[in-house]
Design a protein around this motif. Structure first.
Motif, mmCIF file in Angstrom:
data_model
loop_
_atom_site.group_PDB
_atom_site.id
_atom_site.type_symbol
_atom_site.label_atom_id
_atom_site.label_comp_id
_atom_site.label_asym_id
_atom_site.label_seq_id
_atom_site.Cartn_x
_atom_site.Cartn_y
_atom_site.Cartn_z
ATOM 1 N N GLY A 22 0.805 -1.220 0.000
ATOM 2 C CA GLY A 22 0.000 0.000 0.000
ATOM 3 C C GLY A 22 0.835 1.265 0.000
ATOM 4 O O GLY A 22 0.424 2.289 -0.548
ATOM 5 N N ALA A 23 2.017 1.215 0.594
ATOM 6 C CA ALA A 23 2.853 2.414 0.704
ATOM 7 C C ALA A 23 3.601 2.725 -0.583
ATOM 8 O O ALA A 23 3.797 3.898 -0.913
ATOM 9 N N VAL A 24 4.013 1.725 -1.315
ATOM 10 C CA VAL A 24 4.825 1.965 -2.515
ATOM 11 C C VAL A 24 4.095 2.810 -3.554
ATOM 12 O O VAL A 24 4.665 3.783 -4.055
ATOM 13 N N PRO A 25 2.840 2.515 -3.899
ATOM 14 C CA PRO A 25 2.182 3.384 -4.883
ATOM 15 C C PRO A 25 1.958 4.807 -4.383
ATOM 16 O O PRO A 25 1.942 5.742 -5.174
ATOM 17 N N LEU A 26 1.784 4.963 -3.081
ATOM 18 C CA LEU A 26 1.625 6.317 -2.550
ATOM 19 C C LEU A 26 2.922 7.105 -2.673
ATOM 20 O O LEU A 26 2.911 8.288 -2.993
ATOM 21 N N LEU A 27 4.025 6.438 -2.416
ATOM 22 C CA LEU A 27 5.319 7.118 -2.469
ATOM 23 C C LEU A 27 5.812 7.303 -3.898
ATOM 24 O O LEU A 27 6.496 8.271 -4.198
ATOM 25 N N ASP A 38 -1.631 4.578 -14.377
ATOM 26 C CA ASP A 38 -2.340 5.689 -13.752
ATOM 27 C C ASP A 38 -3.165 5.266 -12.548
ATOM 28 O O ASP A 38 -3.319 6.011 -11.593
ATOM 29 N N GLY A 39 -3.726 4.067 -12.552
ATOM 30 C CA GLY A 39 -4.566 3.605 -11.451
ATOM 31 C C GLY A 39 -3.801 2.881 -10.366
ATOM 32 O O GLY A 39 -4.400 2.290 -9.470
ATOM 33 N N ALA A 40 -2.482 2.907 -10.419
ATOM 34 C CA ALA A 40 -1.665 2.145 -9.472
ATOM 35 C C ALA A 40 -1.907 2.516 -8.009
ATOM 36 O O ALA A 40 -2.003 1.613 -7.173
ATOM 37 N N PRO A 41 -2.025 3.792 -7.653
ATOM 38 C CA PRO A 41 -2.278 4.076 -6.235
ATOM 39 C C PRO A 41 -3.581 3.478 -5.734
ATOM 40 O O PRO A 41 -3.630 2.937 -4.635
ATOM 41 N N THR A 42 -4.616 3.514 -6.553
ATOM 42 C CA THR A 42 -5.897 2.956 -6.134
ATOM 43 C C THR A 42 -5.806 1.445 -5.985
ATOM 44 O O THR A 42 -6.242 0.886 -4.981
ATOM 45 N N VAL A 43 -5.237 0.784 -6.960
ATOM 46 C CA VAL A 43 -5.111 -0.672 -6.917
ATOM 47 C C VAL A 43 -4.167 -1.085 -5.795
ATOM 48 O O VAL A 43 -4.436 -2.028 -5.053
ATOM 49 N N GLY A 44 -3.060 -0.364 -5.650
ATOM 50 C CA GLY A 44 -2.102 -0.683 -4.595
ATOM 51 C C GLY A 44 -2.696 -0.535 -3.208
ATOM 52 O O GLY A 44 -2.485 -1.383 -2.337
ATOM 53 N N LEU A 45 -3.451 0.531 -3.002
ATOM 54 C CA LEU A 45 -4.113 0.712 -1.709
ATOM 55 C C LEU A 45 -5.171 -0.348 -1.465
ATOM 56 O O LEU A 45 -5.324 -0.844 -0.345
ATOM 57 N N GLY A 46 -5.887 -0.716 -2.510
ATOM 58 C CA GLY A 46 -6.919 -1.740 -2.369
ATOM 59 C C GLY A 46 -6.320 -3.095 -2.005
ATOM 60 O O GLY A 46 -6.787 -3.765 -1.074
ATOM 61 N N ILE A 47 -5.289 -3.488 -2.716
ATOM 62 C CA ILE A 47 -4.654 -4.780 -2.433
ATOM 63 C C ILE A 47 -3.943 -4.733 -1.086
ATOM 64 O O ILE A 47 -4.013 -5.685 -0.304
ATOM 65 N N GLY A 48 -3.264 -3.633 -0.795
ATOM 66 C CA GLY A 48 -2.587 -3.509 0.503
ATOM 67 C C GLY A 48 -3.572 -3.557 1.663
ATOM 68 O O GLY A 48 -3.349 -4.242 2.658
ATOM 69 N N GLY A 49 -4.685 -2.835 1.520
ATOM 70 C CA GLY A 49 -5.709 -2.862 2.565
ATOM 71 C C GLY A 49 -6.330 -4.244 2.726
ATOM 72 O O GLY A 49 -6.579 -4.702 3.842
ATOM 73 N N ALA A 50 -6.557 -4.917 1.603
ATOM 74 C CA ALA A 50 -7.108 -6.272 1.667
ATOM 75 C C ALA A 50 -6.144 -7.225 2.367
ATOM 76 O O ALA A 50 -6.562 -8.088 3.148
ATOM 77 N N LEU A 51 -4.851 -7.064 2.122
ATOM 78 C CA LEU A 51 -3.869 -7.924 2.788
ATOM 79 C C LEU A 51 -3.829 -7.662 4.292
ATOM 80 O O LEU A 51 -3.671 -8.595 5.086
ATOM 81 N N VAL A 52 -3.965 -6.414 4.685
ATOM 82 C CA VAL A 52 -4.015 -6.100 6.118
ATOM 83 C C VAL A 52 -5.231 -6.772 6.753
ATOM 84 O O VAL A 52 -5.132 -7.393 7.823
ATOM 85 N N VAL A 53 -6.379 -6.682 6.087
ATOM 86 C CA VAL A 53 -7.598 -7.316 6.606
ATOM 87 C C VAL A 53 -7.433 -8.832 6.670
ATOM 88 O O VAL A 53 -7.815 -9.470 7.657
ATOM 89 N N VAL A 54 -6.834 -9.429 5.648
ATOM 90 C CA VAL A 54 -6.619 -10.878 5.634
ATOM 91 C C VAL A 54 -5.680 -11.288 6.772
ATOM 92 O O VAL A 54 -5.910 -12.294 7.454
ATOM 93 N N GLY A 55 -4.625 -10.516 7.005
ATOM 94 C CA GLY A 55 -3.691 -10.833 8.086
ATOM 95 C C GLY A 55 -4.348 -10.760 9.455
ATOM 96 O O GLY A 55 -4.156 -11.641 10.296
ATOM 97 N N VAL A 56 -5.145 -9.732 9.674
ATOM 98 C CA VAL A 56 -5.845 -9.597 10.954
ATOM 99 C C VAL A 56 -6.868 -10.720 11.109
ATOM 100 O O VAL A 56 -6.998 -11.328 12.179
ATOM 101 N N ALA A 57 -7.585 -11.037 10.033
ATOM 102 C CA ALA A 57 -8.579 -12.112 10.090
ATOM 103 C C ALA A 57 -7.914 -13.458 10.368
ATOM 104 O O ALA A 57 -8.444 -14.279 11.123
#
Length: 109
Positions: A22-27, A38-57
């Motif tokens: 999630g951090a790499v596309p933002l940076l 062009d859509g990399a920040p959106t996709v990167g945040l989506g996949i990064g956020g999903a991975l955080v949710v999967v890890g917590v779950a």
């Protein structure tokens, strides 16, 4: 009298992978836009956020750790298309963390 604890290492590494992916596309969003992503920040945040949710779950629901590990591996592989796999560091962390989740077995105590 021992209690069966859930997995620790696998979910932690999956959450770490989500943060990196999630951090790499933002940076590097401007750099990725130069290469046509062009859509990399959106996709990167989506996949990064999903991975955080999967890890917590995976940490909170040990009975679904194997399935969540597979989801983490697939999401990490998909991150190559939207976030360059977190410069491949997030990809490797996600695959290792997902593999640790898949391999985790409850203690026979």
């Amino acid at each position: 009298m021992g209690t069966s604890r859930g997995p620790v290492a696998g979910p932690f590494v999956v959450v770490l992978a989500g943060v990196v992916i999630g951090a790499v596309p933002l940076l590097l969003g401007d750099v990725l836009a130069i290469f046509g992503a062009d859509g990399a920040p959106t996709v990167g945040l989506g996949i990064g956020g999903a991975l955080v949710v999967v890890g917590v779950a995976a940490s909170l629901l040990p009975s679904f750790t194997t399935e969540l590990g597979v989801v983490a591996i697939v999401l990490s592989l998909l991150s190559v298309f939207g976030a360059l796999g977190g410069l491949l560091v997030g990809l490797l962390l996600g695959v290792v963390g997902g593999s640790l989740c898949v391999a985790w077995q409850p203690s026979a105590g």
